[in-house]
Design an enzyme around this catalytic site. Sequence first.
Site, short mmCIF file in Angstrom:
data_model
loop_
_atom_site.label_atom_id
_atom_site.label_comp_id
_atom_site.label_asym_id
_atom_site.label_seq_id
_atom_site.Cartn_x
_atom_site.Cartn_y
_atom_site.Cartn_z
N MET A 86 0.68 -1.26 -0.08
CA MET A 86 -0.17 0.73 -0.01
C MET A 86 0.84 1.27 0.35
O MET A 86 -0.11 2.08 0.60
CB MET A 86 -0.90 0.27 1.21
N LYS A 87 2.38 0.97 -0.08
CA LYS A 87 2.70 1.62 -0.53
C LYS A 87 3.34 2.95 -2.07
O LYS A 87 2.27 2.85 -2.95
CB LYS A 87 4.44 1.26 -0.10
N HIS A 120 -0.44 1.67 5.37
CA HIS A 120 1.09 2.29 5.44
C HIS A 120 1.29 2.07 4.41
O HIS A 120 1.62 1.26 3.26
CB HIS A 120 1.41 1.23 6.24
N ASN A 168 5.49 8.62 7.36
CA ASN A 168 6.41 8.28 8.10
C ASN A 168 7.91 8.70 8.04
O ASN A 168 8.82 8.51 6.18
CB ASN A 168 5.79 7.03 6.90
N GLU A 169 8.25 8.53 8.69
CA GLU A 169 10.19 8.25 8.73
C GLU A 169 10.69 10.23 8.37
O GLU A 169 11.36 9.55 7.15
CB GLU A 169 10.96 6.90 8.19
N GLU A 277 5.60 -1.82 14.66
CA GLU A 277 6.28 -2.68 13.35
C GLU A 277 7.43 -3.65 14.16
O GLU A 277 7.84 -4.04 14.55
CB GLU A 277 7.47 -1.91 12.27
N TRP A 325 6.06 -6.61 12.65
CA TRP A 325 6.29 -6.42 11.43
C TRP A 325 6.85 -7.81 10.84
O TRP A 325 7.39 -8.38 11.09
CB TRP A 325 7.45 -5.79 12.04
O1 G3I Z 1 8.08 -9.66 -3.74
C1 G3I Z 1 8.17 -8.92 -5.05
C2 G3I Z 1 8.93 -10.37 -5.34
O2 G3I Z 1 7.76 -10.24 -6.36
C3 G3I Z 1 9.77 -9.44 -6.32
O3 G3I Z 1 10.54 -10.01 -7.19
C4 G3I Z 1 10.61 -8.14 -5.75
C5 G3I Z 1 12.28 -7.45 -6.54
O4 G3I Z 1 11.32 -6.44 -7.26
O5 G3I Z 1 10.39 -7.24 -5.30
C6 G3I Z 1 9.19 -8.23 -4.36
O6 G3I Z 1 9.25 -7.42 -3.11
C7 G3I Z 1 9.82 -6.35 -2.21
C8 G3I Z 1 8.63 -6.67 -0.84
O7 G3I Z 1 10.28 -5.82 0.29
C9 G3I Z 1 8.80 -8.19 -0.59
O8 G3I Z 1 9.66 -8.37 -0.17
C10 G3I Z 1 9.88 -5.52 -2.47
O9 G3I Z 1 10.73 -4.85 -3.58
C11 G3I Z 1 10.79 -4.61 -1.67
O10 G3I Z 1 10.33 -3.45 -1.78
C12 G3I Z 1 9.90 -4.56 -0.24
O11 G3I Z 1 10.42 -3.95 0.75
C13 G3I Z 1 9.39 -3.30 2.23
C14 G3I Z 1 10.43 -2.25 2.33
O12 G3I Z 1 10.05 -2.20 3.48
C15 G3I Z 1 10.15 -1.60 1.34
O13 G3I Z 1 8.71 -1.31 1.12
C16 G3I Z 1 10.28 -4.50 3.17
O14 G3I Z 1 9.20 -6.22 3.22
C17 G3I Z 1 8.93 -4.07 4.19
O15 G3I Z 1 9.58 -4.59 5.35
C18 G3I Z 1 9.83 -2.42 5.22
O16 G3I Z 1 8.60 -2.13 5.90
C19 G3I Z 1 9.26 -1.28 6.17
C20 G3I Z 1 8.74 -0.06 6.60
O17 G3I Z 1 7.34 0.24 5.82
C21 G3I Z 1 8.96 1.36 7.23
N1 G3I Z 1 9.96 1.21 8.48
C22 G3I Z 1 10.80 0.29 8.44
C23 G3I Z 1 10.01 -1.14 7.50
C24 G3I Z 1 11.44 -2.53 7.41
O18 G3I Z 1 12.11 -1.12 6.32
#
Ligand code: G3I
Length: 365
Positions: A86-87, A120, A168-169, A277, A325
Amino acid sequence: MKKQIILGVLYVLLFTSCSGDESIVLINVDGASNEVTVNPSTQINLKEKAKFKIGAAVKVADLQGDVNYSNAVRTHYSQITAEYEMKMANIWSSSTSYNWTSSDYLVNYAKNNNMEVHGHTLIWYNSFPDWFKNAKYDSIVFESKVKIYITDVVGRYKGKIKSWDVVNEVFADGGALREEGIIKTVFKDPIGFYGRCFQYARAADPDAKLFYNDYSVVLDSGKRAAMKNMVKKFKAKGYPIDGLGDQFHYGNDTNKQTIISGFLDLASTGLLLHISELDIKVNVNKSDSYVFTDAETQKQAATYKYIVEMYEALPVNQKFAITTWGVTDKYTWLTGWWHPKEYPLLLDNNYNKKPAYQGFLNGLK
Ligand code: G3I
């Protein structure tokens, strides 16, 4: 009171003893018996005991791809947060199009499972889509497009998403405005821009609770002061804000007194507080030889317990939710970001309740 349940080849006689523990006597057809004591509190799940929402960050792929994951979400949680779907970068595909697939799926999943959704996050320096950043809009056009985005997203889920991390942040360690990202380069007064984003969200859904979310808030007095100052500025300008989130990405070694005193300071704002989180690192030294021993699991359980007890001590009108989280150690973001040997959540790789789960449960009133 005895209950007799016939389970296949087993008779189960359920005795409720005076201690409140339930002892179950298993008797097989040959008459051999085996008494098992089950404390009823281990049977109750988090969402059944909690008087506020128990949330988890989830991913669509895991909900669709792992039935045990989806069952665990439904069993233990009363609210979901999209870990990333949802970003802005995941919804705002181009200047003329949105991709609602994942966000609609999550909102429908929550509705079908009688859960709430915490949105979020609308504005995060780390999630502006490349096409938007590359457009190099000036502050007027930048803000006019962001206003449309917030209006369209919050408006689409009006009445369905009950709360949002609007921003956020934005603060770096110590409380200075974060240098990364495009906001600082576009706006002379970033705080004013953030305040107006809260206004746009309020206008799109007057009933949604609007939060500012950040990390290390209770540990970093400078960041906390900057947040409190922003809240004061918002109030002076009439910008709406309902709550503050501290992500609580902490560890078994995080100083307990520092957490508690910082949390009390945050509570002095009188706003809703969201532990948004929560995960508790155990391999705090990122050791390749780390072993998650029983002693370590008990330490983690004690950490979860005191954090939940601290939250429970809030005035009821400041309680909102505690969100972990992730759901299971199997998919935690920390094995990629921190260390492969990390076990920060409440359920293990096989979705079994860890001592941390019991610690969280024991912290609940
Ligand atoms: O699922 C796709 C996959 O299909 C694709 O091949 C791959 C490459 O593009 O991306 C995958 O999605 C990734 C997703 O995590 C699932 O693993 C996204 O690229 C990646 O950007 C995403 O990272 C998330 C990150 O925020 C950025 O949005 C993390 O899961 C998530 O834990 C992290 O959460 C943040 C909070 O929003 C803010 N506070 C810190 C926290 C930790 O960094």
